[in-house]
Scaffold this active site. Structure first.
Site, PDB file in Angstrom:
ATOM      1  N   ASP A  57      -8.308  -9.032   4.300  1.00 15.73           N
ATOM      2  CA  ASP A  57      -8.108  -7.907   5.210  1.00 15.73           C
ATOM      3  C   ASP A  57      -9.165  -7.825   6.311  1.00 15.73           C
ATOM      4  O   ASP A  57     -10.078  -7.013   6.216  1.00 15.73           O
ATOM      5  CB  ASP A  57      -8.122  -6.608   4.402  1.00 15.73           C
ATOM      6  CG  ASP A  57      -7.486  -5.468   5.159  1.00 15.73           C
ATOM      7  OD1 ASP A  57      -6.997  -5.708   6.265  1.00 15.73           O
ATOM      8  OD2 ASP A  57      -7.470  -4.347   4.618  1.00 15.73           O
ATOM      9  N   GLU A  90       0.822  -1.216   0.000  1.00 14.49           N
ATOM     10  CA  GLU A  90       0.000   0.000   0.000  1.00 14.49           C
ATOM     11  C   GLU A  90       0.856   1.267   0.000  1.00 14.49           C
ATOM     12  O   GLU A  90       0.604   2.210   0.743  1.00 14.49           O
ATOM     13  CB  GLU A  90      -0.955  -0.010   1.202  1.00 14.49           C
ATOM     14  CG  GLU A  90      -1.902  -1.208   1.189  1.00 14.49           C
ATOM     15  CD  GLU A  90      -2.949  -1.205   2.292  1.00 14.49           C
ATOM     16  OE1 GLU A  90      -2.677  -0.638   3.357  1.00 14.49           O
ATOM     17  OE2 GLU A  90      -4.031  -1.765   2.053  1.00 14.49           O
ATOM     18  N   GLU A 130     -12.531  -1.905  12.084  1.00 14.95           N
ATOM     19  CA  GLU A 130     -12.499  -1.208  10.792  1.00 14.95           C
ATOM     20  C   GLU A 130     -13.590  -1.702   9.843  1.00 14.95           C
ATOM     21  O   GLU A 130     -14.254  -0.911   9.183  1.00 14.95           O
ATOM     22  CB  GLU A 130     -11.123  -1.401  10.137  1.00 14.95           C
ATOM     23  CG  GLU A 130     -11.051  -0.849   8.724  1.00 14.95           C
ATOM     24  CD  GLU A 130      -9.700  -1.074   8.041  1.00 14.95           C
ATOM     25  OE1 GLU A 130      -8.784  -1.632   8.679  1.00 14.95           O
ATOM     26  OE2 GLU A 130      -9.574  -0.689   6.869  1.00 14.95           O
TER      27      GLU A 130
HETATM   28  O1  GCW Z   1      -6.986  -2.834   6.510  1.00 20.92           O
HETATM   29  C1  GCW Z   1      -6.098  -2.012   5.849  1.00 20.92           C
HETATM   30  C2  GCW Z   1      -6.416  -0.667   6.349  1.00 20.92           C
HETATM   31  C3  GCW Z   1      -5.248   0.274   6.333  1.00 20.92           C
HETATM   32  C4  GCW Z   1      -4.083  -0.407   7.007  1.00 20.92           C
HETATM   33  C5  GCW Z   1      -3.756  -1.667   6.248  1.00 20.92           C
HETATM   34  C6  GCW Z   1      -2.644  -2.457   6.913  1.00 20.92           C
HETATM   35  C7  GCW Z   1      -2.399   0.583   8.367  1.00 20.92           C
HETATM   36  O2  GCW Z   1      -7.471  -0.150   5.600  1.00 20.92           O
HETATM   37  O3  GCW Z   1      -5.618   1.440   7.005  1.00 20.92           O
HETATM   38  O4  GCW Z   1      -2.968   0.429   7.112  1.00 20.92           O
HETATM   39  O5  GCW Z   1      -4.859  -2.518   6.235  1.00 20.92           O
HETATM   40  O6  GCW Z   1      -2.953  -3.367   7.637  1.00 20.92           O
HETATM   41  O7  GCW Z   1      -1.486  -2.138   6.693  1.00 20.92           O
END
Ligand code: GCW
Length: 716
Positions: free
Chosen positions: A384, A310, A412
């Site tokens: 995720d 990311e 989240e």
């Molecule tokens: O779930 C996603 C989140 C990001 C997060 C990423 C991760 C810290 O949307 O905000 O970044 O995973 O785990 O690195």
């Protein structure tokens, strides 16, 4: 003065001891309010008249303070510390070395198997008088034993024949704070970051100590203070002084501090031209940096790293591997006993491969090439932190490398801090999953606790849900998820029901009525949420970016950040084909798990659309079509939130009004949001299925456009 005394006397003679301050949740599960059950109280008072803790250290001081506070509160009067061992009803704690005069051979033998953090709690006799002995091999074991003993009292267990032995099953038990230096918290829904960097290192809130107490009480022994989307600034002198101040507060509670290492830090704060992990200057820079960190924090735990994921920098920017990056940092930390937790959460938008497969593809070939002080930190699922995901195929696929668990405690993808979702059932489901890595019984728990491959390093990380909200977690039931995480990190084989039982008793009440009602809400809550958000294996269909509320229509931007990528709905059907005819992600699992997922007949229905793209009229086990089943699940989700409210209302009067009303309001909000989820998803998927919502279900009040056009500003 006299008047005050009178008021105090009056208050203490009330049948229940109401605290003077409001029940704002600040005390978490460490409330220590006087036991209201009179027979139990009487029994405890007889059994506990005095206490002593042998030894001298900051940790022992913390244990003394806790035991004194806990006993005074729970028993409702001052329980004195004593040096006299010939009295009935003394609680004696200490390391086995300090208790050598009173410990018998059996006790010493037991402790031999309990390691540096374990302890025993036994009822016995000292100088012919009744005593309760808490013994450990180290000071931290004593503190853990004291917390456990207080839990025994808080949950009102019988203390006549205590014979408790406990030792943690994993070594590294850490919270991951996704906290930024400006005090915002990525995916944080409980206010701002606890760490007041501006006032550090001088100003130390008592909250820092209470944070450490809470963690120690559930066995958490480390904290990563900063976001994995890291800022190199925290590695500069000014910030290290601040970090050292926090470490000083946490140390007496056995909590080590860790930091996230931004891979490009040598460039950003070191003025180097590169961050190539094989460049001698870069190696030198990290070695010096690590030495500097240890000069401030002699027991610094190590680094957590998110690299090449990311947009974060990493070794691949220099054509190096994750192992090259992790090993370079590991070598720098090794002389100080520091570790590297290297995250496996990697995926690349330039790679056309199914996102669910990428971590496995990148990491499995590196098995055996990592230094022995590196752990690979793997999220519970391959995408995720979804409301439901099958376990990550990486578990068990790197037998030569310690794999640690990463759970997300902050919600989240599960409704933020307005939804009551008890996550222990999600954690338990994953931990109990059998990977078959070494045949039957190779559970995820046995991999992350190191037992399957006899690993000495093991661990569990939880992405924190804590912030500056007075009750720490926003939703009062968010506390249960913090609690459950710690308990499972200590022992990944505990059940979510047992953990809920403990937590409810300590946090709210020991009334059986209350416990039964609330426990049933908690245990059902996660499945309820799955039903109104992502039933039958749907995933990642949340609102764009913030992930609040439904967004199955999200279609712009990088493909693997859209919902269409995941649900793949079309006129024929819905679901992500990850079988051998599709992305073949199933092949990353060991047989027979692979075959079970591959075969639509044996694939569990709760992950069906995770692995299969199926026609709308596919026949489900219930006899309904897939479309109808999906509708019923969404509607059942909302109905169950209404059920949760009715159940909660039964607890009125059984606990304080403050928390009762707070939860009641939040459940109402949850209902509203569940309806939004249900209606938005059913209406959206209906545009593909072209089928009616079954007759016996009420019709949505709004149309699809209404939901698509809803705007949410400044979502945390
Ligand atoms: O779930 C996603 C989140 C990001 C997060 C990423 C991760 C810290 O949307 O905000 O970044 O995973 O785990 O690195």
């Amino acid at each position: 003065m006299k008047k005050n005394l009178l008021i105090l006397l009056l208050l203490s003679s009330l049948p229940f001891r109401f605290s003077i301050h409001a029940e704002d949740g600040y005390e978490l599960w460490m409330r220590y309010h006087t036991i209201s059950n009179q027979p139990t109280l009487k029994e405890y008072k007889k059994a506990i008249t005095n206490w002593t803790i042998k030894g001298e250290s900051a940790i022992i001081d913390a244990a003394k303070k806790e035991l004194q506070t806990g006993l005074n509160g729970l028993l409702g009067n001052f329980i004195p510390e004593t040096n006299q061992l010939s009295i009935n009803g003394i609680v004696i704690a200490g390391t086995i070395n300090n208790l050598s005069d009173i410990a018998d051979a059996a006790l010493k033998e037991k402790l031999k198997h309990l390691g540096s953090e374990g302890y025993v709690i036994v009822s016995g006799k000292v100088n012919k008088k009744k005593a309760i002995i808490i013994a450990a091999n180290s000071d931290i074991g004593v503190l853990y034993g004291v917390f456990h003993f207080l839990r025994v009292l808080q949950t009102q267990l019988d203390i006549t024949g205590l014979a408790i032995e406990s030792a943690p099953k994993t070594k590294i038990r850490v919270l991951n704070h996704w906290d930024n230096l400006d005090r915002t918290v990525e995916r944080g829904y409980a206010g701002f970051s606890l760490w007041d960097w501006h006032k550090l290192p001088d100003y130390l809130y008592t909250r820092y100590t209470d944070y450490a107490r809470a963690n120690a009480s559930i066995g958490i022994n480390g904290t990563v203070l900063t976001n994995v989307n890291a800022n190199a600034l925290v590695l500069t002198k000014d910030y290290l002084e601040k970090v050292a101040a926090l470490a000083g507060v946490f140390r007496p509670y056995g909590i080590k501090v860790y930091l996230t290492a931004r891979f490009s830090a040598p460039i950003e704060i070191g003025k180097l031209k590169t961050a190539d992990p094989l460049d001698p200057d870069v190696v030198w820079w990290w070695n010096e940096k690590v030495k500097e960190i240890y000069s401030y924090i002699p027991d610094f735990g190590g680094f957590l790293v998110k690299a090449n994921s990311e947009g974060q920098p990493g070794p691949q920017n220099y054509e190096r591997s994750h192992a090259d990056g992790a090993n370079m940092l590991a070598d720098a930390l090794k002389p100080f006993n520091g570790i590297v937790m290297w995250r496996a959460f990697v995926y690349d938008n330039n790679v056309p491969e199914d996102r669910a497969k990428q971590a496995y593809n990148e990491f499995v070939p590196l098995d055996g090439t990592f230094r022995d002080n590196v752990l690979i930190q793997v999220k519970n699922g391959a995408i995720d932190f979804q409301p439901r995901e099958p376990f990550h195929p990486l578990f068990g696929a790197m037998p030569k490398t310690p794999e640690m668990m990463e759970f997300q405690i902050t919600q989240e993808y599960l409704g933020f801090a307005t939804h009551l979702v008890y996550l222990a059932t999600l954690f338990e489901e994953c931990l109990k999953s059998d990977t078959y890595a070494k045949g039957k019984g190779s559970t995820v728990a046995s991999i992350i606790d190191g037992s399957l491959e006899h690993k000495s390093l093991s661990g569990m990380a939880g992405v924190s849900n804590i912030g500056t909200d007075r009750n720490w977690t926003g939703h009062p039931f968010g506390q249960a998820n913090w609690y459950a995480f710690g308990r499972l990190a200590w022992d990944p084989y505990l059940t979510s029901g047992d953990i809920a039982n403990e937590w409810i008793r300590m946090t709210f009440s020991n009334s059986e009525n209350f416990i039964n009602t609330v426990k049933s809400i908690m245990l059902a809550s996660r499945e309820i949420t799955v039903n109104y958000m992502t039933p039958i294996g749907l995933h990642h269909i949340m609102g764009r970016g913030h992930h609040f509320g439904p967004g199955p229509w999200v279609s712009e931007g990088r493909p693997d950040w859209t919902s269409l990528y995941y649900h793949r709905a079309d006129s024929l059907g819905i679901g992500f084909d990850r079988t051998s005819t599709g992305s073949d992600a199933v092949s990353q699992y060991f047989p027979p798990v692979r075959d079970q997922f591959e075969n639509v007949e044996t694939c569990p229905e709760n992950v069906l659309l995770w692995f299969h793209h199926l026609p709308w009229d596919y026949k489900m086990k219930s006899g309904r079509t897939l479309w109808d089943e999906m509708c019923y699940k969404y509607y059942a989700g909302v109905d169950s939130v209404i059920w949760m409210q009715k159940e909660w209302e039964k607890t009125k009067g059984l606990i304080d009004n403050e928390r009762y009303n707070q939860v009641k309001t939040l459940l109402k909000m949850q209902e509203k949001e569940a309806i939004r989820w249900r209606d938005a998803c059913v209406l959206y998927f209906q545009t593909f299925s072209k089928r009616p919502i079954p007759n016996d279900l009420e019709k949505p009040e709004q149309n699809l456009d209404y939901y698509i056009n809803e705007k949410f500003y400044y979502v945390p």
